[in-house]
Design an enzyme around this catalytic site. Structure first.
Site, PDB file in Angstrom:
ATOM      1  CG  HIS A 128      26.395  60.294  52.007  1.00 46.23           C
ATOM      2  ND1 HIS A 128      25.805  61.094  51.884  1.00 46.23           N
ATOM      3  CD2 HIS A 128      26.940  60.321  53.414  1.00 46.23           C
ATOM      4  CE1 HIS A 128      25.467  61.914  52.935  1.00 46.23           C
ATOM      5  NE2 HIS A 128      26.126  61.071  53.881  1.00 46.23           N
ATOM      6  CG  ASP A 144      18.354  67.244  51.557  1.00 51.90           C
ATOM      7  OD1 ASP A 144      19.005  66.742  52.403  1.00 51.90           O
ATOM      8  OD2 ASP A 144      17.634  68.089  52.046  1.00 51.90           O
ATOM      9  N   GLY A 145      18.736  64.165  50.988  1.00 50.86           N
ATOM     10  CA  GLY A 145      18.086  62.836  51.438  1.00 50.86           C
ATOM     11  C   GLY A 145      18.710  61.431  51.523  1.00 50.86           C
ATOM     12  NE  ARG A 167      25.485  66.677  56.816  1.00 45.80           N
ATOM     13  CZ  ARG A 167      24.675  66.020  56.192  1.00 45.80           C
ATOM     14  NH1 ARG A 167      24.857  64.877  55.744  1.00 45.80           N
ATOM     15  NH2 ARG A 167      23.714  66.635  55.811  1.00 45.80           N
ATOM     16  CB  SER A 177      26.882  73.289  52.910  1.00 48.86           C
ATOM     17  OG  SER A 177      26.730  72.755  54.139  1.00 48.86           O
ATOM     18  NE  ARG A 202      24.036  60.964  58.306  1.00 45.57           N
ATOM     19  CZ  ARG A 202      22.951  61.709  57.786  1.00 45.57           C
ATOM     20  NH1 ARG A 202      21.593  61.454  58.085  1.00 45.57           N
ATOM     21  NH2 ARG A 202      23.226  62.916  57.134  1.00 45.57           N
ATOM     22  CG  ASN A 262      27.154  69.412  54.485  1.00 42.60           C
ATOM     23  OD1 ASN A 262      27.146  69.635  53.354  1.00 42.60           O
ATOM     24  ND2 ASN A 262      26.223  69.437  55.412  1.00 42.60           N
ATOM     25  N   GLY A 279      20.963  60.281  53.854  1.00 41.85           N
ATOM     26  CA  GLY A 279      20.801  59.849  55.081  1.00 41.85           C
ATOM     27  C   GLY A 279      19.436  59.224  55.245  1.00 41.85           C
ATOM     28  NE  ARG A 280      15.694  63.615  55.078  1.00 43.45           N
ATOM     29  CZ  ARG A 280      15.298  64.690  54.188  1.00 43.45           C
ATOM     30  NH1 ARG A 280      14.230  64.894  54.194  1.00 43.45           N
ATOM     31  NH2 ARG A 280      16.217  65.524  53.777  1.00 43.45           N
ATOM     32  CD1 TRP A 281      16.849  56.049  49.016  1.00 41.22           C
ATOM     33  CD2 TRP A 281      18.858  55.096  49.605  1.00 41.22           C
ATOM     34  NE1 TRP A 281      16.935  54.903  48.246  1.00 41.22           N
ATOM     35  CE2 TRP A 281      18.310  54.491  48.750  1.00 41.22           C
ATOM     36  CE3 TRP A 281      19.949  54.980  50.355  1.00 41.22           C
ATOM     37  CZ2 TRP A 281      18.911  53.357  48.275  1.00 41.22           C
ATOM     38  CZ3 TRP A 281      20.669  53.716  50.049  1.00 41.22           C
ATOM     39  CH2 TRP A 281      20.324  52.737  48.719  1.00 41.22           C
TER      40      TRP A 281
HETATM   41  C1  FPP Z   1      22.780  65.413  51.508  1.00 38.19           C
HETATM   42  O1  FPP Z   1      21.957  64.366  52.365  1.00 38.19           O
HETATM   43  C2  FPP Z   1      23.773  64.741  50.652  1.00 38.19           C
HETATM   44  C3  FPP Z   1      25.212  65.325  51.040  1.00 38.19           C
HETATM   45  C4  FPP Z   1      25.304  66.064  52.167  1.00 38.19           C
HETATM   46  C5  FPP Z   1      26.277  64.553  50.305  1.00 38.19           C
HETATM   47  C6  FPP Z   1      26.038  64.726  48.767  1.00 38.19           C
HETATM   48  C7  FPP Z   1      27.003  63.759  48.125  1.00 38.19           C
HETATM   49  C8  FPP Z   1      26.775  62.853  47.277  1.00 38.19           C
HETATM   50  C9  FPP Z   1      25.522  62.469  46.498  1.00 38.19           C
HETATM   51  C10 FPP Z   1      27.952  62.157  46.798  1.00 38.19           C
HETATM   52  C11 FPP Z   1      28.349  62.845  45.498  1.00 38.19           C
HETATM   53  C12 FPP Z   1      29.781  62.346  45.057  1.00 38.19           C
HETATM   54  C13 FPP Z   1      30.620  63.445  44.256  1.00 38.19           C
HETATM   55  C14 FPP Z   1      31.793  62.703  43.736  1.00 38.19           C
HETATM   56  C15 FPP Z   1      30.201  64.790  44.250  1.00 38.19           C
HETATM   57  P1  FPP Z   1      21.740  64.288  53.441  1.00 38.19           P
HETATM   58  O2  FPP Z   1      23.124  63.444  54.203  1.00 38.19           O
HETATM   59  O3  FPP Z   1      21.473  65.599  54.183  1.00 38.19           O
HETATM   60  O4  FPP Z   1      20.505  63.314  53.766  1.00 38.19           O
HETATM   61  P2  FPP Z   1      19.682  63.635  54.951  1.00 38.19           P
HETATM   62  O5  FPP Z   1      19.058  64.996  55.057  1.00 38.19           O
HETATM   63  O6  FPP Z   1      18.478  62.748  54.810  1.00 38.19           O
HETATM   64  O7  FPP Z   1      20.132  63.472  56.353  1.00 38.19           O
END
Ligand code: FPP
Length: 260
Positions: free
Chosen positions: A55, A38-39, A89, A83, A51, A86, A41-43
């Site tokens: 990823h 998680d995180g 989004r 999920s 965003r 998701n 998007g915030r990163w």
């Molecule tokens: C959550 O951060 C992250 C995701 C929903 C996507 C995770 C995917 C990856 C790390 C890429 C992995 C690649 C493969 C091949 C599996 P968020 O977007 O919810 O962040 P936020 O809470 O800060 O908005």
């Protein structure tokens, strides 16, 4: 799982001040580590980026976590990538994630082979866009014979949907006379989940400080130890993984019983 001690020591050289390989007991590692990544998007937002850049950066963290777990000799690493919620989004973000899953997987297949990693998916991958589904099926087939660490990617996964699916499976088996109602015990439920062949996670790591499960592995996490770090997923690395393992090893696990 067997590990190459030399490669392990090399991979965990150059330790930061607060943690090193010697801080964890290599004979008492969690056999299954699961991560809620998680995180992203915030990163990205904190750096004034889109965003999607988060990823993309998150892929490197996953690669490092996979390699670190292989070096340590962990049996199973699972990761929550997408999920069932998701899909809500913005379409362009969903499209980017589906594209990243497909391209990353194709690109990483040689690494999986080199590291003897077997890929499995948790979730309804049939419902994914064709290109992503095709690459996932290729990844499954190509790594099916690997005998090292299992990498379980949860994609289009929701624990409530998984439990409802298990209920349908068991109901159909009763209706067909394959099993009796009395046969539906915890083992039968567990065997009807996406994780049927995997041990339950012993350690769940969640990044970005959020204290919730987000519909992830509700059944399987019943007795897992949680490690929540404020680190955002794109900043997660082998050292943060060791901190999580160290925290796990400091826990008193009683599984509802009392210490002898
Ligand atoms: C959550 O951060 C992250 C995701 C929903 C996507 C995770 C995917 C990856 C790390 C890429 C992995 C690649 C493969 C091949 C599996 P968020 O977007 O919810 O962040 P936020 O809470 O800060 O908005």
């Amino acid at each position: 799982m067997l590990r190459d001690e030399q490669k392990l020591i090399e991979y965990f050289a150059d330790a930061p001040d607060d943690i090193s390989l010697s801080d964890v007991n290599l004979d008492h590692l969690p056999s299954h580590i699961s991560v809620i990544m998680d995180g992203n998007g915030r990163w990205a937002t904190r750096q004034g980026k889109e965003r999607g850049e988060g990823h993309i950066a998150g892929i490197s963290s996953l690669r490092e976590t996979i390699t670190a777990c292989v070096r340590l000799g962990v049996d199973v690493l699972s990761a929550y990538a997408f999920s069932t919620e998701n899909w809500k989004r913005p379409q362009h973000e969903v499209d980017l994630l589906m594209h990243l899953f497909a391209t990353t997987l194709l690109k990483e297949l040689p690494l999986f082979h080199q590291e003897n990693v077997r890929l499995v998916f948790l979730g309804d991958i049939e419902a994914l866009p064709e290109k992503t589904r095709d690459v996932f099926e290729e990844g499954l087939a190509e790594t099916a014979g690997n005998t090292g660490m299992v990498l379980a990617l949860a994609v289009n996964y929701g624990a409530r949907a998984e439990l409802a699916r298990a209920a349908r499976t068991l109901a159909a088996r009763v209706a067909s006379g394959d099993i009796n109602i009395e046969d539906i015990d915890e083992g039968a439920v567990a065997a009807s989940l996406y994780t049927a062949d995997l041990p339950d996670p012993e350690l769940l790591i969640r990044t970005s400080g959020e204290l919730r499960l987000s519909n992830y592995l509700l059944w399987q996490l019943a007795y897992s130890e949680f490690y929540v770090t404020d680190t955002l997923w794109p900043d997660f690395d082998r050292w943060e993984l060791l901190r999580g393992i160290k925290a796990f090893q400091g826990r008193d696990r009683r599984f509802g019983g009392v210490k002898a």
